[in-house]
Design a protein around this motif. Structure first.
Motif, short mmCIF file in Angstrom:
data_model
loop_
_atom_site.label_atom_id
_atom_site.label_comp_id
_atom_site.label_asym_id
_atom_site.label_seq_id
_atom_site.Cartn_x
_atom_site.Cartn_y
_atom_site.Cartn_z
N ALA A 166 0.87 -1.10 0.02
CA ALA A 166 0.16 0.11 0.08
C ALA A 166 0.81 1.20 -0.11
CB ALA A 166 -0.89 0.10 1.29
N GLU A 167 1.88 1.15 0.90
CA GLU A 167 2.58 2.45 0.89
C GLU A 167 3.45 2.71 -0.24
OE1 GLU A 167 6.59 2.20 2.63
OE2 GLU A 167 6.54 4.12 3.58
N ASN A 168 3.92 1.48 -1.01
CA ASN A 168 4.79 1.76 -2.10
C ASN A 168 4.03 1.83 -3.51
OD1 ASN A 168 7.73 1.06 -1.76
ND2 ASN A 168 6.91 -0.53 -0.55
N LEU A 169 2.89 1.51 -3.39
CA LEU A 169 2.03 1.89 -4.71
C LEU A 169 1.60 3.35 -4.40
CD1 LEU A 169 0.11 -1.56 -5.25
CD2 LEU A 169 2.08 -0.31 -6.56
N SER A 170 1.19 3.70 -3.10
CA SER A 170 0.76 5.01 -3.04
C SER A 170 1.74 6.03 -3.36
CB SER A 170 0.28 5.08 -1.66
OG SER A 170 0.29 6.32 -1.43
N GLU A 171 3.35 5.59 -2.85
CA GLU A 171 4.13 6.60 -3.35
C GLU A 171 4.65 6.64 -4.66
OE1 GLU A 171 5.46 8.30 -1.14
OE2 GLU A 171 6.40 7.40 0.63
N ARG A 172 4.07 5.54 -5.51
CA ARG A 172 4.41 5.62 -7.10
C ARG A 172 3.03 6.36 -7.77
NH1 ARG A 172 7.94 1.53 -9.91
NH2 ARG A 172 7.37 3.03 -11.52
N GLY A 173 2.22 6.96 -6.78
CA GLY A 173 1.15 7.86 -7.17
C GLY A 173 -0.02 7.15 -7.41
N LEU A 174 -0.15 5.74 -6.99
CA LEU A 174 -1.50 5.28 -7.23
C LEU A 174 -2.58 5.64 -6.02
CD1 LEU A 174 0.48 3.15 -8.77
CD2 LEU A 174 -1.23 1.47 -8.73
N ASP A 175 -3.89 5.34 -6.30
CA ASP A 175 -4.63 5.48 -5.45
C ASP A 175 -5.30 4.06 -4.67
OD1 ASP A 175 -6.87 6.90 -4.12
OD2 ASP A 175 -8.18 7.05 -5.67
N VAL A 176 -5.11 4.08 -3.70
CA VAL A 176 -4.80 2.80 -3.11
C VAL A 176 -5.86 2.46 -2.27
CG1 VAL A 176 -3.69 1.12 -1.62
CG2 VAL A 176 -2.31 2.53 -3.18
N THR A 177 -6.69 1.55 -1.89
CA THR A 177 -7.66 1.10 -0.73
C THR A 177 -7.03 -0.44 -0.24
OG1 THR A 177 -9.41 2.01 -2.04
CG2 THR A 177 -9.87 0.38 -0.57
N VAL A 178 -7.16 -0.01 1.10
CA VAL A 178 -6.67 -1.28 2.04
C VAL A 178 -8.03 -2.09 2.36
CG1 VAL A 178 -5.43 -2.57 3.64
CG2 VAL A 178 -4.26 -0.51 2.11
N VAL A 179 -8.26 -3.30 2.04
CA VAL A 179 -9.44 -4.09 2.65
C VAL A 179 -8.92 -5.09 3.60
CG1 VAL A 179 -11.54 -5.36 1.98
CG2 VAL A 179 -10.46 -3.94 0.24
N ASN A 200 -3.07 7.59 10.03
CA ASN A 200 -1.67 7.73 9.11
C ASN A 200 -2.04 7.61 7.65
OD1 ASN A 200 1.03 7.11 8.17
ND2 ASN A 200 1.12 8.88 9.46
N LEU A 201 -2.40 6.32 7.56
CA LEU A 201 -2.75 5.72 6.17
C LEU A 201 -3.93 6.78 5.52
CD1 LEU A 201 -3.28 1.99 6.69
CD2 LEU A 201 -1.45 3.10 5.07
N ARG A 202 -4.92 7.11 6.20
CA ARG A 202 -5.83 8.20 5.44
C ARG A 202 -5.38 9.38 5.29
NH1 ARG A 202 -9.28 6.06 10.12
NH2 ARG A 202 -10.17 4.09 9.22
N LYS A 203 -4.26 9.82 6.24
CA LYS A 203 -3.85 11.21 5.95
C LYS A 203 -2.94 11.10 4.93
CE LYS A 203 0.22 12.66 7.98
NZ LYS A 203 1.20 12.61 9.22
N HIS A 204 -2.47 10.03 4.41
CA HIS A 204 -1.56 9.91 3.09
C HIS A 204 -2.48 9.56 2.24
CE1 HIS A 204 1.86 9.89 5.88
NE2 HIS A 204 2.34 10.44 5.07
N GLY A 205 -3.74 9.76 2.26
CA GLY A 205 -4.45 9.21 0.87
C GLY A 205 -4.99 7.82 0.83
N ILE A 206 -4.92 7.06 1.59
CA ILE A 206 -4.99 5.53 1.50
C ILE A 206 -6.53 5.30 2.24
CG2 ILE A 206 -4.31 3.16 1.88
CD1 ILE A 206 -1.54 3.98 1.57
#
Lengths: 569, 569
Positions: A166-179, A200-206
């Motif tokens: 999740a972190e790594n894909l988000s850092e690559r610019g993807l919009d990520v959802t963790v289920v 913290n995840l939500r703060k980073h847009g996940i």
């Protein structure tokens, strides 16, 4: 002597190198199913994220380098298919041509690892659904991302691999959802500590979807749909399945070796299986939990490496035992460190231990020195003995340091008083004169010695709310400054700043229990000491308002402003 | 109950606050000679350096804040001048008007600290010569620097305060020279580890003068001259005297209290002096060294704070003991961390212990993850038992973490095998699957179990050089790659890269002992294992060529290219 090792990562590779150092004459063969040996398996998500940019860094070791340095015969893309224990041979299939041959052994080491759990739901064969275990998996996801430029990802499972992806894909610019199926991410955390991670995840847009059951996957035009038992399905450009791992024990089972918990390979403390010529190490084995003493599965690189070395020693006649794992782990999640060791409070109670916990929010170093960061620290202890059972830290720099210190203390069987006495290195850029670990010891000692009672937020809110209005109901008391209260507090709480408490004791309701809080729990502890000595019945609310705020923000307490029993919070 | 506390920093302030938390009814008085209470004494150099910019941050606590929160009567700028133990009174002088009054006590806590050693040489009254102990000293230096814009500074003494001042003045742009009487800076380090620190200081433009005896100071026009026993005097715009501290025990001595080592106040494990109504804590007391069990002076903030709390507990009837200090410490020196715990090798040997040490150069985290930094780590152990006696780490981020882990292990009485078993938290951004602490355990275990012999560089060079040419003389063997050797090696050493060793065994001189090295000691260990099993006599040169390079760069071995016995190095 000829030793065959099944699995050439972590435990297997370590065992092989140690065997050679101990015995120049031994014949050592590693059978590795993937195309790579001793690769950086914990680094794989970071290659996908572009943090590690050089493919070669993941695979520094090669069959050739193992041969050059150690005269170890590494056979990649070969798979052990069966063991003939009577003949002491392993049947091995060459994956490239399917041919099978038998390899004789004097001693066999099984280091097959763990495989991603396949929950057996429809659509898992989608080419946009990935799991991550091997270098090949990594390149597959990496190449997909480079080729298809996905914009969105659904990650099923919120453990180590799920969150690192999740972190790594988000850092690559993807919009990520963790289920996540359970009520919180990271089962190594208690629910209340996980709230900080969620925020913290939500703060980073996940996006974080909890208590959500995935029922299957289906192909979309240019995408993959993740169906949920309840609510709208999740559509994304790719999905990652990371719902945990299971011991890879098929080979062992079919060979008739004794299995334990969830099918893991059973070993004695010398890491010998039920066959004296076969050892097993790593994620595939059942270990003794170093805190509970009970069987456990702990799939981590640290123990696997240690076990590989121990198996090699025993094979070479050096008597060495593996005394157990305690699951120390650490996860980087953007600017946050999530570090744990030993048992969660929940796990300790489930194991039948009379456990309790303290929560504190120390700074990682002297606050007068620039750049200090805050840690939220939960330390679990046994109520009668004060023995330390576990710890969780979610916070900034220095979180991993304190977990390692507590991990060492747990290993040594230390209790709370021992923590207070630890002589740790202090200078303003690194710590405080009373290190957070010392402070945790003091908090626990004060509870054990009856100097203060504590209560958790959920209990405090319930106590204060459910008997609301009755003469006997406990009262929440906020001891923070007026400025702090103005930024938010619990509705209905009395407010007397600590420094005015002694003068305003007559404002407090006599005969009613006071549930005292401040921002972190320190001032409220001082307040409790004052109140107790003046005859009040009181308890310190563990973790303070700052900890409650994290929980509220996470929505884990009933949302929309109402606490239990309809009380406004 | 009335408790009077002499000294309101660290131990004294902690004791006072704990006393109040335990006893609302007690009368608590703090007598503090300076104008400040519970100030950030470890932060003082950083205010001078401009790292801490806000004066108020050093003095967060005030007599008023102590009164508001704790009802503690703090009297600053007052000095205890004598104790009448029979009458249980302290004579106190108000520094502002010189008047003296008597204060009665039921219990007295002495927390007077330690004073900068005054070596009693001429010229120490110069207004350009400073010592650093109090907030007032800090402001004096700070104001001098702001007013006079000094360009150069001479710092006499290379311990904590001297080096922190050196860093901070250097960061302010001053040209700094550190003068040290002994052969190396930081007595908490062994000589070989200090070499790395010396090189780092020089890299940052600080001149390091070792084995230099200061004989006095004299005023220059706009400057101060520091005279040396040998060589040219040092002229600078200001000088700092930081040649160590001595227990402030005049009051205790004059009161007839029993004194110990170097005049420190003797206390029992409850921190009670020879007078049962008088306790003493902090830098002024003699403590038990937690490793040797012998009396020691350890002037550090951590133990002082712990002791303050323990004294308060005992006064309030809680049986609490102080079990000793082990001198864990950490120093930031630009980008370098210098962290230590327990005994140096030299101190261990001086204490009569059969001690040895390993040196390793691990990375602080997985090298495939960006930003890893290297640590040089020396771990001291007892030869027969493997018990860990001390550790020194000089390196990048994570040095303090490993020292704290080892400090905890030492506290627990752990041995080398225990270090190998520590279950520490691993993820690529934080550590390696085998943490540097585990690795140190493995190194020691291999030595204790006779799997490899090791030799230090000085011994190796001497052995190889002094019998040079004789048939029996040992031979240095460099096992690094050709590229590494091309960048520098020891002249006359044989060179066989590790990966070619097995094929080239016949090139090695039979019957002569091989002293094997590589860059860090890891490959040479593997080489030794190969050689031993092929019948060669060999030893691993501890620390590798990298460690030797630091020593050579430091000039600690005979300079101008010659080793002992005239051998070129």
């Amino acid at each position: 002597m000829k030793v065959v090792i099944i699995g050439g990562v972590a435990g297997g590779a370590t065992a092989a190198a140690r065997l050679r150092r101990l015995n120049e004459a031994a014949e050592i063969v590693i059978i590795e199913r993937t195309g790579y040996v001793s690769y950086a398996n914990c680094g794989l998500p970071y290659y996908i994220g572009g943090v590690i940019t050089d493919r070669a860094k993941l695979t520094l070791q090669t069959p050739e380098s193992f041969w050059d340095r150690f005269r170890i015969d590494v056979r990649v893309r070969q798979e052990a298919v069966s063991i003939d224990r009577g003949a002491r041979t392993v049947s091995i299939r060459r994956l490239d041509d399917g041919s099978v041959y038998a390899e004789r052994y004097d001693k066999l080491i099984l280091s097959p690892g763990a495989r991603p759990v396949d929950p057996g739901m429809p659509g898992t064969d989608s080419e946009r659904l990935f799991t991550l275990r091997t270098v090949e998996d990594t390149f597959r996801i990496h190449d997909f991302v480079k080729r298809e430029h996905p914009q969105t990802a659904t990650i099923v499972g919120g453990g180590f691999i799920g969150l690192e992806m999740a972190e790594n894909l988000s850092e690559r610019g993807l919009d990520v959802t963790v289920v996540q199926r359970g009520s919180h991410l990271m089962p190594t955390l208690d629910q209340d500590m996980a709230a900080i991670l969620h925020n913290n995840l939500r703060k980073h847009g996940i996006r974080v979807l909890l208590d959500a059951n995935v029922t299957g996957f289906s192909a979309l035009n240019e995408g993959i749909r993740t169906a949920l038992a309840e609510g709208a399905p999740l559509d994304a450009d790719l999905a990652i399945m990371a719902v945990g791992v299971a011991p890879e024990s098929t080979l062992a089972r079919e060979a008739g070796l004794e299995l334990g918990l969830r099918g893991a390979i059973k070993v004695d403390e010398h890491l010998r299986t039920s066959d004296p010529d076969i050892y097993a190490v790593g994620d595939a084995i059942e270990v003794k939990h170093a805190v509970t003493g009970k069987p456990a599965l702990i799939a981590l690189a640290g123990p696997a490496n240690k076990q590989g070395r121990i198996a090699a020693d025993n094979i070479c006649g050096i008597d060495r035992t593996f005394k157990g794992s305690q699951g120390s782990s650490v996860l980087k999640m953007f600017d946050l460190t999530v570090a744990t060791t030993g048992l969660t409070l929940r796990a300790a109670q489930a194991a039948g231990l009379a456990a309790d916990a303290v929560v504190l929010t120390p700074a990682n170093h002297a606050t007068y020195y620039p750049g200090s960061e805050s840690l939220v620290m939960k330390v679990i202890f046994e109520q009668n003995t004060g023995r330390i059972l576990g710890a969780q830290i979610v916070g900034g720099a220095g979180s991993d340091k304190r977990i390692d210190v507590i991990a060492t203390a747990i290993r040594a069987g230390m209790d709370a008083t021992d923590l207070t006495e630890l002589d740790l290195a202090y200078a303003p850029p690194y710590a405080s004169a009373k290190d957070p670990v010392n402070m945790a010891g003091y908090l626990i000692e004060n509870i054990l010695e009856g100097r203060v009672e504590q209560v958790g937020w959920s209990e405090a809110l319930e106590l204060a709310a459910c008997e609301h209005g009755s003469e006997a109901s406990p009262v929440l008391l906020d001891t923070r400054t007026a400025d702090e209260v103005a930024r938010g507090s619990v509705e209905g709480a009395l407010h007397v700043p600590l420094d005015e408490l002694r003068e305003r004791l007559d404002e407090l309701p006599g005969g009613r229990r006071l549930l005292v809080f401040c921002q972190s729990g320190l001032r409220s502890y001082v307040a409790c000491r004052i109140l107790t000595q003046h005859g009040f019945s009181c308890a310190n609310v563990s973790g303070g308002y700052g900890f409650l705020e994290q929980t509220l923000r996470d929505g884990a307490l009933p949302p929309s402003g109402t606490g239990p029993c309809g009380r406004q919070v």
